[in-house]
Design a protein around this motif. Structure first.
Motif, PDB file in Angstrom:
ATOM      1  N   ARG A  96      49.860  93.821  74.501  1.00 46.64           N
ATOM      2  CA  ARG A  96      50.617  92.625  74.082  1.00 46.64           C
ATOM      3  C   ARG A  96      50.388  91.484  75.071  1.00 46.64           C
ATOM      4  NH1 ARG A  96      55.613  91.719  71.361  1.00 46.64           N
ATOM      5  NH2 ARG A  96      55.614  89.516  70.763  1.00 46.64           N
ATOM      6  N   ASP A 133      49.710  88.312  72.868  1.00 46.13           N
ATOM      7  CA  ASP A 133      49.587  88.543  71.431  1.00 46.13           C
ATOM      8  C   ASP A 133      50.919  88.323  70.719  1.00 46.13           C
ATOM      9  OD1 ASP A 133      46.956  89.184  71.676  1.00 46.13           O
ATOM     10  OD2 ASP A 133      47.185  91.322  71.290  1.00 46.13           O
ATOM     11  N   ASN A 138      48.147  84.129  68.865  1.00 40.05           N
ATOM     12  CA  ASN A 138      47.968  84.582  70.248  1.00 40.05           C
ATOM     13  C   ASN A 138      47.780  83.378  71.165  1.00 40.05           C
ATOM     14  OD1 ASN A 138      47.948  87.137  69.125  1.00 40.05           O
ATOM     15  ND2 ASN A 138      45.751  87.450  69.378  1.00 40.05           N
TER      16      ASN A 138
END
Length: 395
Positions: free
Chosen positions: A56, A104, A131
């Motif tokens: 992430r 992300d 993102n």
């Protein structure tokens, strides 16, 4: 605000869809309000307040992910919950030495970016993930590569150099039978994105990106989920599950004649459906009305909405449909995988929801000449179906 109409205006509307989308890159200088979309302060606050684990939040350099232990330490609270805590000095050092930062799905935790992603979803008819990318040096974070999805890039701060090569395998996919070959020769395009610039890049286009202009760079990339012929065929198969020919067992141990008859019956069913000239329209309506979108709760209203005109609601599914049933005197509202029939008089109120903009119960009531209580009851049904949510309470 980057809603569907705003995206259409910036990217070129119907001309973009007909001539550029899925076909070629396009550079749109200075068309976005970069200052109001996402900032360095936003990024700092998210990193400081969210527990974000790779992938992430990650750092990448020369196409490789930087090991987490080089810039974060495991931290455990008194309830034995462990997460990785960013160490600012080590974090800064990695970025200073050439790593690029990636965050992300920022649309899930930043309202302005979330609204922009929803607007792009409505314009292009597909799911979108946003993102954030940040770089400080001319060292490439990811090397020359291609993506399996189209992207729309918005340069927010500083500048970024993009070098583009064409596709070496037409329409490559995530699950593919072979990988595209590396491109040869000089890039087809070499340009620098400045704040407010927007770039559209189709999937499969090789590209190399670097912050080589002497300043830090921050940009957003909106990635669009592709819809391919394989996806259409999966949908067709789902529709044909009502057919007896496709529900029958495969005659694996039958005679060659029985197997041939079985294949012929399946072929006829598939061919009949594929002969429908409106098949793509039917598919598009199906994915529009079954997309669950961004489901959120409507607290504190757990037992229906009170008749309070100042309560603000919003359609959380990106692409609902409203269909008139004139013979029955009703309208069908379809979204988030469910269809509801309402009295024809409710159509104007339901139509306000399809703009995907927040609207109050009072505004909905006024648009249809209905009582606020009637609208509250109508919207409560849609909330229970996960298609609508309260985004502004009356408390």
């Amino acid at each position: 605000m980057l809603d569907a109409a705003s995206w259409a205006g910036r990217l070129g509307g119907d001309k973009f869809l007909a001539q550029t989308y899925h076909r070629s890159y396009a550079h749109f200088p200075g068309v976005a309000d970069a200052a109001g979309l996402f900032s360095w302060d936003d990024l700092n606050r998210i990193i400081a307040t969210q527990r974000l684990e790779p992938p992430r939040l990650r750092l990448s350099v020369d196409g490789e992910m930087v090991p987490l232990h080089r810039y974060a330490i495991p931290t455990t609270n008194r309830r034995a919950v462990t997460w990785s805590r960013i160490q600012p000095s080590e974090f800064h050092a990695q970025l200073r030495d050439g790593a690029s930062l990636v965050l992300d799905a920022v649309e899930k935790i930043h309202p302005a970016v979330g609204a922009a992603a929803e607007g792009l979803e409505r314009f292009l008819g597909t799911s979108v993930q946003a993102n954030v990318y940040a770089s400080w040096t001319e060292r490439e974070g990811f090397g020359r590569h291609w993506d399996d999805h189209d992207v729309v890039v918005v340069q927010l701060h500083g500048s970024k150099r993009w070098r583009l090569w064409g596709v070496t395998r037409e329409a490559p996919t995530f699950r593919d039978v072979e990988s595209p070959e590396e491109p040869e020769g000089d890039p087809l395009a070499d340009f620098v994105l400045a704040p407010g610039d927007v770039l559209y890049l189709p999937r499969g286009w090789w590209h190399s990106v670097t912050a080589d202009q002497g300043s830090e760079s921050l940009h957003l990339t909106f990635g669009m989920v592709p819809h391919t012929g394989a996806d259409l065929m999966l949908w067709v198969v789902d529709q044909l599950r009502a057919s007896l020919a496709l529900r029958r067992d495969i005659p694996r141990f039958g005679s060659l004649a029985e197997q041939s008859d079985f294949i012929d019956s399946v072929r006829r069913e598939v061919a009949d459906m594929m002969a429908d000239p409106r098949l793509v329209e039917r598919w598009a309506e199906s994915i529009d009305t079954t997309d669950m979108g961004h489901v959120i709760p409507s607290l504190p209203y757990v037992d229906g909405l009170p008749a309070q005109g100042e309560i603000t609601v919003k359609l959380t599914a990106p692409r609902g449909r409203l269909t008139a049933n004139r013979e029955q005197g009703t309208v069908t509202f379809s979204a988030a995988g469910t269809a509801w029939d309402f009295a024809e008089s409710a159509a104007p109120a339901l139509g306000t929801l399809l703009t995907n903009q927040p609207t109050t119960l009072g505004e909905m009531a006024d648009s249809a000449g209905l009582d606020v209580k009637e609208v509250a009851e109508l919207v409560s049904v849609l909330i229970d179906g996960h298609a609508v949510a309260v985004v502004g309470t009356a408390l």
